[in-house]
Design a protein around this motif. Structure first.
Motif, PDB file in Angstrom:
ATOM      1  N   THR A  84       0.852  -1.159   0.046  1.00 30.61           N
ATOM      2  CA  THR A  84       0.016   0.031   0.108  1.00 30.61           C
ATOM      3  C   THR A  84       0.708   1.208   0.050  1.00 30.61           C
ATOM      4  O   THR A  84       0.487   2.049  -0.775  1.00 30.61           O
ATOM      5  N   TRP A  85       2.033   1.177   0.849  1.00 31.56           N
ATOM      6  CA  TRP A  85       2.934   2.421   0.751  1.00 31.56           C
ATOM      7  C   TRP A  85       3.249   2.797  -0.598  1.00 31.56           C
ATOM      8  O   TRP A  85       3.519   4.021  -1.151  1.00 31.56           O
ATOM      9  N   ARG A  86       3.538   1.575  -1.259  1.00 29.45           N
ATOM     10  CA  ARG A  86       4.192   1.786  -2.789  1.00 29.45           C
ATOM     11  C   ARG A  86       3.316   2.403  -3.692  1.00 29.45           C
ATOM     12  O   ARG A  86       3.376   3.470  -4.250  1.00 29.45           O
ATOM     13  N   ARG A  87       2.008   2.179  -3.438  1.00 32.12           N
ATOM     14  CA  ARG A  87       0.931   2.731  -4.304  1.00 32.12           C
ATOM     15  C   ARG A  87       0.732   4.399  -3.689  1.00 32.12           C
ATOM     16  O   ARG A  87       0.365   5.036  -4.859  1.00 32.12           O
ATOM     17  N   LEU A  88       0.947   4.761  -2.704  1.00 31.13           N
ATOM     18  CA  LEU A  88       0.808   6.050  -2.213  1.00 31.13           C
ATOM     19  C   LEU A  88       1.951   6.957  -2.650  1.00 31.13           C
ATOM     20  O   LEU A  88       1.712   7.984  -2.909  1.00 31.13           O
ATOM     21  N   VAL A  89       3.266   6.370  -2.573  1.00 22.85           N
ATOM     22  CA  VAL A  89       4.327   7.199  -2.766  1.00 22.85           C
ATOM     23  C   VAL A  89       4.829   6.952  -4.385  1.00 22.85           C
ATOM     24  O   VAL A  89       5.903   7.822  -4.650  1.00 22.85           O
ATOM     25  N   ASP A  90       4.511   6.251  -5.205  1.00 23.18           N
ATOM     26  CA  ASP A  90       5.186   5.947  -6.684  1.00 23.18           C
ATOM     27  C   ASP A  90       5.119   7.516  -7.228  1.00 23.18           C
ATOM     28  O   ASP A  90       6.117   7.794  -7.879  1.00 23.18           O
ATOM     29  N   PRO A  91       4.175   8.176  -7.254  1.00 24.49           N
ATOM     30  CA  PRO A  91       4.140   9.432  -7.905  1.00 24.49           C
ATOM     31  C   PRO A  91       5.193  10.378  -7.150  1.00 24.49           C
ATOM     32  O   PRO A  91       5.813  11.139  -8.064  1.00 24.49           O
TER      33      PRO A  91
END
Length: 486
Positions: A138-145
């Motif tokens: 979930t963290w990856r989804r949040l900070v990818d941009p």
């Protein structure tokens, strides 16, 4: 310069370190002789061998990032695990796991009496490392941009710094050498941001008392997760029996998870608000360049320290302001509902419920080291600033029509309370709120509407299929009795 085989850490002694070996390992090919001579003149070839060895290990860890610049989650996870390990991460005993299951079962019994939102199952006791592993997707989804934007900015800043350094000390760096350096810089910037993500998540893991305490559905499947080590640390200074503290926090987490599970649009809306904010991140390139000017550009640890607090423009865009306002309102509504439901659930059972509720409010209102680390990473604070107003609104709904009326506020995002409703809860309770004419929808609204429409279509199709099966049965055939709803 002759090739030398890689040597174990204890065999370096005082021998000069082979700079060519480092460059080959970092660039994945042959070291450009001109680039190697350029770096020698910059002083990299005369470093202490032990320091050079440590530098090579740090850089190689960063250089394991994918060449496409995407976020290196293996580095992030490894840093997060090392962060929690350095702070202490005791394993969870079987007796503690059984205790958490029993505490959560009691919490569910109390919640069943005050809300129709169903339980999601037995509670789980996790170590900090287990929470890290479970929440990383979930963290990856949040900070990818953000990782993409930061990577580009760091590459530009490092490129300009290296060009200035080369021009000052060696008469300029040819384009061919710069081309060989750029893949190194891209991988390193990706690794640096991954390390920052790992540090932020690891710090949060050392502070949170439960799986979703930040107010976001970070764990797939909506389990009720407690972190016993952190619960014990929270209970230390409260002068309340530790068992009562554990029960109170378990009720809050179980209520929060029930809400996420029963309201399918809520979790996606929260995550979409964070992603919307992150998607419009503007990187402070000048701030990054200034932070990088006084450091060793080949030292990832110095790069990481320099970037903290200097990545984002201090003034958010208009789109970010809207996303942040929406996020803060949703977080306040979640915690306000949890406050109201938990208070009703524990009031007959816990003598210090009011004091514990106030301690939790202060904890969320003031934030802490973990929140500051996260703010430096994402550029926003996960803080429900209007939690008290939200709790008052849900209390007014409950007073007007009981728990069912309170919970109906979540049935559709269009009718959920807004920031304006927190200003005038009486109008919302009376049903006097109107949607302003001409107010358009943004991409997040459209995405949520599509998600809800899809869920409605699937539900209608399922019901239609069940009706067809039911109508095809013989009239004399008795149905098997189904399970009694809890």
């Amino acid at each position: 310069m002759t090739d030398q085989p890689h040597r174990p850490d204890d065999e370096f002694g005082d021998e000069p370190f082979d700079l060519g070996e480092i460059l080959r390992s970092l660039t994945g090919g042959e070291a450009n002789p001109e680039l190697m001579a350029q770096l020698q003149q910059m002083g990299l070839g005369s470093m202490d061998p032990a320091m050079m060895q440590q530098l090579q290990a740090q850089i190689q860890a960063m250089m394991s990032a994918p060449s496409d610049g995407s976020l290196n989650m293996s580095v992030a996870t490894d840093v997060a695990r090392k962060t929690v390990s350095a702070a202490g991460d005791p394993s969870i005993s079987e007796s503690t796991k059984r205790d958490v299951e029993q505490v959560t079962a009691v919490a569910d019994l109390w919640l069943d009496a005050v809300t129709d939102f169903a339980s999601t199952g037995a509670g789980k006791a996790w170590s900090r490392s287990e929470w890290v592993e479970a929440t990383m997707p979930t963290w990856r989804r949040l900070v990818d941009p953000i990782a993409t934007a930061v990577g580009g900015a760091v590459q530009r800043a490092m490129r300009e710094q290296i060009e200035r350094l080369g021009a000052a000390e060696a008469g300029g760096m040819p384009g061919a050498m710069m081309g060989q350096m750029e893949p190194m810089i891209a991988r390193m910037s990706s690794g640096v941001f991954a390390a920052q993500l790992g540090q932020a998540v690891g710090t949060l893991a050392g502070d949170l008392v439960s799986g979703a305490e930040v107010g976001l559905p970070l764990v797939e499947g909506d389990p009720v997760v407690m972190l016993p080590s952190n619960v014990a640390a929270f209970a230390e200074g409260l002068e309340v029996d530790a068992g009562e503290v554990h029960l109170f926090l378990a009720v809050r987490e179980a209520a929060r998870v029930r809400l996420f599970h029963a309201v399918p649009w809520l979790g996606p809306a929260l995550l979409a608000a964070v992603q919307s904010y992150a998607g419009d991140i503007r990187i402070d390139t000048e701030g990054i360049e200034e932070a990088l000017q006084g450091i060793d550009g080949q030292d990832p640890q110095q790069m990481q320290q320099a970037l903290q607090g200097s990545m984002f423009n201090p003034e958010p865009s208009e789109a970010q302001k809207r996303a942040l306002a929406h996020l803060e309102t949703l977080l306040a509504l979640v915690e306000g509902w949890v406050d109201q439901v938990s208070a009703a659930a524990v009031a007959p059972h816990l003598p210090h419920a009011a004091a514990l509720a106030e301690a939790v409010r202060r904890r969320r209102a003031t934030g802490g080291a973990a929140e500051r680390v996260f703010a430096s990473l994402v550029g926003l604070e996960l803080r429900p600033r209007r939690m008290r107003e939200a709790a008052a609104l849900f209390a007014a709904l409950e007073e007007a029509g009981g728990g069912a009326r309170r919970d109906e506020a979540w049935k559709h995002p269009d009718f959920a309370p807004t920031a304006a409703d927190l200003d005038d809860p009486a109008a919302y309770v009376a049903g006097e709120r109107t949607i302003e004419a001409g107010s358009g929808t943004d991409d997040m609204d459209d995405a949520l509407a599509a998600l809800l429409a899809q869920g409605t279509d699937e539900l209608n199709a399922e019901r239609s299929s069940e009706d067809d099966e039911s109508s095809g049965k013989d009239k004399g055939e008795d149905d098997e009795p189904g399970p009694t709803p809890s």
